[in-house]
Design a protein around this motif. Structure first.
Motif, PDB file in Angstrom:
ATOM      1  N   ARG A 265      44.264  44.317  37.262  1.00 40.02           N
ATOM      2  CA  ARG A 265      43.825  45.708  37.362  1.00 40.02           C
ATOM      3  C   ARG A 265      42.314  45.825  37.315  1.00 40.02           C
ATOM      4  N   SER A 266      41.648  44.839  36.730  1.00 43.72           N
ATOM      5  CA  SER A 266      40.195  44.901  36.585  1.00 43.72           C
ATOM      6  C   SER A 266      39.477  44.874  37.919  1.00 43.72           C
ATOM      7  N   PHE A 267      40.087  44.246  38.929  1.00 41.13           N
ATOM      8  CA  PHE A 267      39.415  44.053  40.208  1.00 41.13           C
ATOM      9  C   PHE A 267      39.968  44.922  41.327  1.00 41.13           C
ATOM     10  N   GLY A 268      41.106  45.508  41.144  1.00 37.15           N
ATOM     11  CA  GLY A 268      41.664  46.386  42.158  1.00 37.15           C
ATOM     12  C   GLY A 268      42.499  45.659  43.184  1.00 37.15           C
ATOM     13  N   ALA A 273      38.858  40.577  43.853  1.00 40.00           N
ATOM     14  CA  ALA A 273      38.885  39.576  42.791  1.00 40.00           C
ATOM     15  C   ALA A 273      38.388  38.224  43.301  1.00 40.00           C
ATOM     16  N   GLY A 274      38.841  37.840  44.496  1.00 34.76           N
ATOM     17  CA  GLY A 274      38.412  36.570  45.064  1.00 34.76           C
ATOM     18  C   GLY A 274      36.916  36.520  45.301  1.00 34.76           C
ATOM     19  N   ALA A 275      36.358  37.637  45.775  1.00 35.90           N
ATOM     20  CA  ALA A 275      34.921  37.684  46.035  1.00 35.90           C
ATOM     21  C   ALA A 275      34.132  37.517  44.735  1.00 35.90           C
ATOM     22  N   VAL A 346      42.408  34.720  36.531  1.00 38.82           N
ATOM     23  CA  VAL A 346      42.474  35.828  37.505  1.00 38.82           C
ATOM     24  C   VAL A 346      43.560  35.553  38.537  1.00 38.82           C
ATOM     25  N   ALA A 347      43.569  34.344  39.086  1.00 37.65           N
ATOM     26  CA  ALA A 347      44.575  33.993  40.088  1.00 37.65           C
ATOM     27  C   ALA A 347      45.981  34.081  39.504  1.00 37.65           C
TER      28      ALA A 347
END
Length: 365
Positions: A265-268, A273-275, A346-347
């Motif tokens: 949720r932090s990255f949308g 997130a990958g970037a 994250v992944a």
């Protein structure tokens, strides 16, 4: 010029560390403060937390509201025992109701607590893994008022498992978030908060819609801060390390599961997130690899630049640790490994989210 990104980011960390608000010591407040403690299966943690709330000084008008959110481990019995041992007229124990469809457990529990404390001037939400120093609440409320802030997030000193990863929480907002601009800007997107300990003006809380407005959000702390901004309020982060400690996780498995439930949720989006992860890896994980590569190929100049980049990254971690009560050495030297592990977390979070396998405290996320 080659080192400009590292120099700029580390300098920004240092500036933020200097500007980070710090609650005053030995403060007092005459306001009616409600300490709000949501609990779900916290039998192993609640005693030191509740005892620290009962030991608060400098707040003569203080009420502690505790909500048992469907615990099955005897949490409520422990609360009663601690309250009785401390002449528990200051403790109000509530029995929570299950979250309705579309709402998550913690924001629903927090809203029930806030509803019970409707007559308070200031609400202070505290997690069960937090232990407050005796004058913590009075100091935080005093800073809230003197700084003209509606929602204050005094970030505790983090202890427990996860020395590789946990310090990245404080380091990230000190390095990438302009703190004073966040306070002044009305943009809800420019917001940060830590739900372990939040202090908020009750009227501003109601105006923002309270936790009912963020009941479906896994990152309810940040979303509440954004709601306060949308309603015209101001928010701020503060150095809470002298006033509070937080033992978030006792094991690596707990940490991995805790991060999994919220990182997505932090990255949308996975692309965003990958970037972010790729950028962090390039900035903070690749320099020591580059040092080894250039040294082996005889490019001493390039190796020196890469070594300086690594040193600047370590320096940022040292500054962050000094400002937030964390460990500097040798943890800061492991910054590249910290970033690599964070990328894996994250992944994993996105993968579990895609599988519908995210749970927390026995409830689906």
């Amino acid at each position: 010029m080659a080192l400009l990104p590292w120099v700029a980011l580390t300098a920004h960390t240092a500036v933020n560390a200097l500007l980070l608000r710090r609650p005053p010591r030995d403060a007092q407040t005459g306001e009616h403060v409600a300490l709000l403690l949501p609990l779900r299966n916290e039998a192993a943690r609640v005693t030191p937390c509740l005892e620290s709330l009962l030991a608060q000084r400098g707040v003569p008008h203080l009420t502690i509201y505790v909500l048992d959110d469907g615990s099955t481990d005897g949490t409520a019995d422990i609360v009663r025992a601690v309250a009785e041992a401390a002449a528990g007229h200051r403790v109000v124990l509530l029995t929570g109701t299950p979250p309705p469809p579309g709402r998550l457990g913690k924001p629903h529990a927090c809203q029930q607590l806030a509803d019970a404390a409707a007559d308070a001037d200031v609400l202070s939400f505290v997690d069960a893994d937090v232990v407050l120093a005796p004058g913590a609440v009075a100091s935080a409320v005093t800073l809230l008022r003197t700084a003209g802030i509606d929602l204050l997030s005094p970030y505790p000193r983090i202890t427990g498992a996860g020395r590789l990863v946990q310090p990245l929480l404080q380091w990230s907002w000190l390095t990438f978030l302009p703190l004073r601009a966040m306070e002044r800007s009305p943009r809800p997107s420019l917001a940060a908060a830590g739900g372990q300990w939040l202090v908020i003006d009750n009227a501003a809380y109601r105006k923002a819609g309270g936790h009912a407005a963020v009941g479906a959000e896994i990152l309810e702390d940040i979303e509440l801060a954004r709601a306060v901004k949308r309603s015209g309020g101001r928010i701020a982060l503060a150095a809470g390390a002298p006033l509070a400690t937080c033992r978030m996780y006792d094991s690596w498995r707990e940490l991995a599961d805790g991060y999994a439930k919220s990182l997505w949720r932090s990255f949308g989006t996975p692309v965003a997130a990958g970037a972010v992860v790729v950028l962090l890896l390039l900035l903070y994980a690749s320099p020591p690899l580059a040092v080894a590569f250039f040294a082996l190929t005889g490019s001493s100049g390039a190796a020196s630049v890469a070594l300086c980049a690594y040193a600047l990254g370590v320096g940022g971690r040292v500054i962050s640790a000094a400002a937030t009560g964390g460990r500097s050495w040798p943890d800061a030297l492991a910054q590249p490994a910290s970033i690599a592990v964070f990328g894996w977390l994250v992944a994993r979070s996105f993968l579990l989210r895609r599988r519908g396998a995210l749970t927390w405290r026995g409830r689906p996320v």
